[in-house]
Design an enzyme around this catalytic site. Structure first.
Site, PDB file in Angstrom:
ATOM      1  N   ASP A 302      -8.998   9.555  -9.154  1.00  0.00           N
ATOM      2  CA  ASP A 302      -7.908   8.825  -9.797  1.00  0.00           C
ATOM      3  C   ASP A 302      -8.451   7.495 -10.323  1.00  0.00           C
ATOM      4  OD1 ASP A 302      -4.384   8.843  -8.931  1.00  0.00           O
ATOM      5  OD2 ASP A 302      -5.407   7.960 -10.647  1.00  0.00           O
ATOM      6  N   GLU A 493       4.711   4.444 -10.227  1.00  0.00           N
ATOM      7  CA  GLU A 493       3.825   4.298  -9.075  1.00  0.00           C
ATOM      8  C   GLU A 493       4.318   3.219  -8.109  1.00  0.00           C
ATOM      9  OE1 GLU A 493       0.026   5.130 -11.943  1.00  0.00           O
ATOM     10  OE2 GLU A 493      -0.430   4.796  -9.850  1.00  0.00           O
TER      11      GLU A 493
END
Ligand code: GLC
Length: 604
Positions: A302, A493
Site C-alpha cells: 500500500d 480512510e
C-alpha cells in the site's frame, strides 16, 4: 544506459515470436524467462517499483530506472482532468517507458473504486456499502465492467479494486469501502467485481483491466483505539488481535473467491495482526497466499506501506520484499512525504549487494509482474485504445448506475407515506438534497472527495423534480409533505475514523425546521455506515438509507415515487448505541435493525 541497437534487436526477437496463435501459458513463461535472462539487477528492482506520477522528478526517470509501474493516487490528476487529458497523460508516460533498454511497458494503477472517480465527467457508482445491500452479483459485475470501460478509455490498465474488507466496526473511516460485515456477501460481490474488471480471462477484451483484491488481510478487523500507531481516537491501520483459525474462517474466503476469479493482483494491508505489520508478515504472503492458496499474480504494497514497518527504511525494504511483496508503492518524494523513489532504488540495490535480498526473490517478483503484464495485454498493446472514449459517461453507464442506486437503497421505516405522488408538492431540504459531492462521498475527484459540484451528475432534488415540482421552483404552494436529505460529508480512510456517529447540528436543524411545518416528512440519509439516529427514525414518517449513491441521484427519486420497488437489505447490522459497537450478526449485540432488514412497498 539506453542502447538503441540493442533495444531494436531485442524487440525484433521479442515480437518475432509475438503470438499468431493464442498465447499459451508456456509461451508466456518462456518469454518471461528470456526477458529475465537479459535484465540487470537494477532493471529488476526498477520493475518492482511503483511511483505516483505527480512525484516524478523527470519523466525520463521512467526510462533511465526502468520503472515498472506508475499510479495516480486519489487526486493525482492531469491538469486537464477529463478523459482525453488522462489518455494523453498515460500515453506520454508509456512512450518514455518504452524507450528503456528493454522497453518493458508500464502497468498504471488507479483507485477507480466507484467508477473512474478521479476523472471529471466519469460515471460515479454507489460505493460498496450500497452494492452490498443490493447484493446482486450481475449488477455488481455490470458496475465494474462499466467502470473498466471508462478506466481503459484513459489507457489505465490496473484498478486497486475491489476492496474486500469485512468491516466489523462502524467507526472505521473505510466502512463504506466494504460490501458487508458478512463474509458470504463480500465473497460474492468481490468475485463479481473482479470478473467485471477483468472478464473471466484477463486481457480477453480491450476494456479488460487488472483487478486488485485488497487489503490483505483483516483490514476490517482492527480494534478502536489502536489505529494510526495506537491513537486513542483511531482505528484505521490498527491492530487486529485475531487467531489463524478466525482469519481462515472469516477473512480468507473472499480472497479464495478472488483467486478463483483470476484476480491479477493483491494489495497488502496497513494493519497489523497480533501487533505484526501485514507488510512484514511472510506467513501471510509467502506461506498462505502464494504457497498454500497458489496465487500466481503479484502482491503490491500500500501507499508508503513499508515505511510503517518498525525499523529504518532499508530494513523496511528487506522485510517487505522477503515477506513476499513483489512491487512496492513507494510512491513519493520529499514534497509528497515519505522516502524519495531514488532513495528506495539505492537502498534496495544495497540490500541485494549485501545479500539481504536474494536475486531469486527478485526473479520471482519480476516473473509475477511480467506474467500479469502479459496476461493483461499491455505487452502487446501498451498505448491507449481511444475507441473506448465514445463510451465514457454514456447513457448506458448512467442507467447501470441509476439501477445500482435503486437496488442499494434500504427502507427502515414507512408509515405509508411512501411511495410519494407526482400530483403532490414536496418541500425538499437538507444538506444532501442538492450536493453531488456529498452524495458521491470520498474517493471522488480528490482523495477525500469534496462537497459541492465537484463533477457532473444528478442531485437528489434534480431527481425529485423529474417527478414533481418542489420549493426550488420558488412556488409558494402549500406543501403536502417534506423530504429532508441529511447525512455525512465526504471522508476517506483515517479521516473518517470517529465515534461521533450522529447527525450534524445543521442536519438536526433542517429536520426541526420541517417539524415546525406540521406536515409529514421523509428522511433520506446519505451515509457510509449506520449512524445512531433512533429518535430521528422514530419521529419521521419514513426513513430511507441512500448510502453514497454517486452521480445518479435520480435513482433515489425512482424509489421515493415508487417507479421502482425496494430490493436493498442491510448488509450491516444497525446498532442502537455507540456502546454496542462493534455490533454484528455474529456477536452478542441486539441491533436496532439486524443484517438483512429492509422494507419494500409490497410487504410494509
Ligand atoms: C491508499 C489506500 C489504498 C489505495 C492506495 C493507492 O492509502 O489504502 O486502498 O489503493 O493508497 O491510492
Amino acid at each position: 544506459m539506453k542502447n538503441t541497437t540493442f533495444t531494436l534487436a531485442f524487440f525484433t526477437l521479442f515480437f518475432a515470436c509475438a503470438p499468431i496463435k493464442k498465447e499459451t501459458t508456456d509461451d508466456i513463461e518462456k518469454k518471461i524467462d528470456s526477458i529475465i535472462s537479459l535484465m540487470t539487477i537494477e532493471e529488476k528492482i526498477g520493475q518492482m517499483t511503483q511511483i505516483d506520477q505527480q512525484f516524478l522528478d523527470t519523466i525520463q526517470d521512467l526510462s533511465d530506472y526502468a520503472i515498472g509501474s506508475l499510479l495516480s493516487g486519489g487526486g493525482s490528476n492531469p491538469d486537464t482532468n477529463h478523459f482525453e487529458g488522462w489518455a494523453d497523460m498515460y500515453d506520454k508516460y508509456q512512450k518514455v517507458a518504452l524507450k528503456s533498454r528493454l522497453g518493458i511497458p508500464l502497468i498504471y494503477g488507479v483507485d477507480a473504486v466507484h467508477g473512474h472517480n478521479n476523472v471529471i465527467g466519469a460515471t460515479i457508482f454507489p460505493h460498496n456499502v450500497g452494492l452490498g445491500c443490493a447484493n446482486d452479483y450481475e449488477l455488481c459485475r455490470k458496475v465494474s465492467e462499466a467502470t473498466a470501460v471508462e478506466v481503459a478509455a484513459t489507457g489505465i490498465n490496473w484498478n486497486f479494486s475491489p476492496c474486500i474488507a469485512i468491516p466489523q466496526d462502524d467507526r472505521w473511516g473505510r466502512h463504506y469501502e466494504g460490501y458487508s460485515e458478512h463474509v458470504d456477501i463480500v465473497s460474492e460481490m468481490g468475485a463479481a467485481s473482479i470478473i467485471g474488471y477483468q472478464t473471466t480471462k484477463l486481457g480477453s477484451v480491450n476494456h479488460s483491466i487488472v483487478a486488485c483484491a485488497k487489503h490483505f488481510i483483516a483490514d476490517g478487523a482492527t480494534i478502536w483505539g489502536t489505529g494510526m500507531g495506537n491513537q486513542s481516537d483511531k482505528i484505521d491501520r490498527g491492530n487486529a488481535p485475531i487467531s489463524d483459525s478466525l482469519i481462515r474462517a472469516k477473512y480468507l474466503p473472499p480472497y479464495q473467491k478472488a483467486l478463483d476469479a483470476g484476480v491479477g493482483t493483491v494489495m497488502a494491508s496497513f494493519n497489523s495482526i497480533n501487533d505484526l505489520k501485514c507488510h512484514a508478515n511472510g506467513y501471510l504472503f509467502n506461506d498462505l497466499l502464494k504457497e498454500e492458496m497458489g496465487f500466481d499474480g503479484f502482491v503490491i504494497s500500500d501507499w508508503q506501506g513499508i515505511d510503517e514497518i518498525p525499523g529504518d527504511y532499508k530494513s523496511d525494504i528487506v522485510k517487505s520484499v522477503n515477506a513476499g511483496l513483489d512491487m512496492i508503492m513507494v510512491p513519493g518524494a520529499v514534497k509528497g512525504g515519505g522516502e524519495h523513489y531514488k532513495t528506495f532504488l539505492r537502498l534496495f540495490k544495497e540490500a541485494v549487494d549485501e545479500g539481504l535480498i536474494l536475486e531469486e526473490r527478485l526473479d520471482d517478483a519480476v516473473r509475477r509482474i511480467l506474467r500479469i503484464k502479459f496476461r493483461s495485454g499491455v505487452m502487446d498493446s501498451p498505448m491507449t485504445d481511444r475507441t473506448l472514449l465514445e463510451k465514457v459517461g454514456s447513457d448506458e453507464h448512467k442507467a447501470i448506475a441509476r439501477e445500482a442506486v435503486q437496488k442499494s437503497l434500504v427502507l427502515l421505516k414507512n408509515d405509508g407515506i411512501l411511495p410519494l405522488s407526482s400530483s403532490k408538492h414536496y418541500y425538499v431540504t437538507g444538506s444532501g438534497s442538492d450536493d453531488i459531492g456529498k452524495q458521491c462521498g470520498g474517493w471522488t475527484i480528490k482523495w477525500q472527495g469534496k462537497l459541492g459540484n465537484i463533477t457532473t451528475g444528478t442531485s437528489i432534488i434534480d431527481g425529485i423534480e423529474e417527478y414533481t415540482t418542489t420549493n426550488r421552483n420558488n412556488e409558494n404552494k402549500k406543501f403536502d409533505a417534506a423530504i429532508v436529505v441529511v447525512g455525512e460529508d465526504p471522508y476517506t480512510e483515517m479521516k473518517g475514523d470517529t465515534d461521533q456517529l450522529y447527525l450534524s447540528e445543521k442536519d438536526k436543524e433542517s429536520i426541526d425546521e420541517v417539524k415546525k411545518m406540521n406536515i409529514p416528512y421523509v428522511v433520506v440519509l446519505i451515509t457510509g455506515r449506520p449512524l445512531i439516529v433512533n429518535e430521528t427514525i422514530e419521529n419521521s414518517n419514513a426513513f430511507l438509507v441512500a448510502w453514497l449513491p454517486g452521480t445518479e441521484g435520480g435513482g433515489v427519486a425512482d424509489i421515493l415515487f415508487g417507479d421502482k420497488n425496494l430490493q436493498g437489505k442491510l448488509s450491516f447490522s444497525w446498532p442502537k448505541r455507540i456502546e454496542d459497537i462493534p455490533c454484528n450478526y455474529d456477536n452478542i449485540c441486539e441491533p436496532l435493525f439486524p443484517l438483512g432488514f429492509g422494507l419494500s412497498y409490497s410487504n410494509d
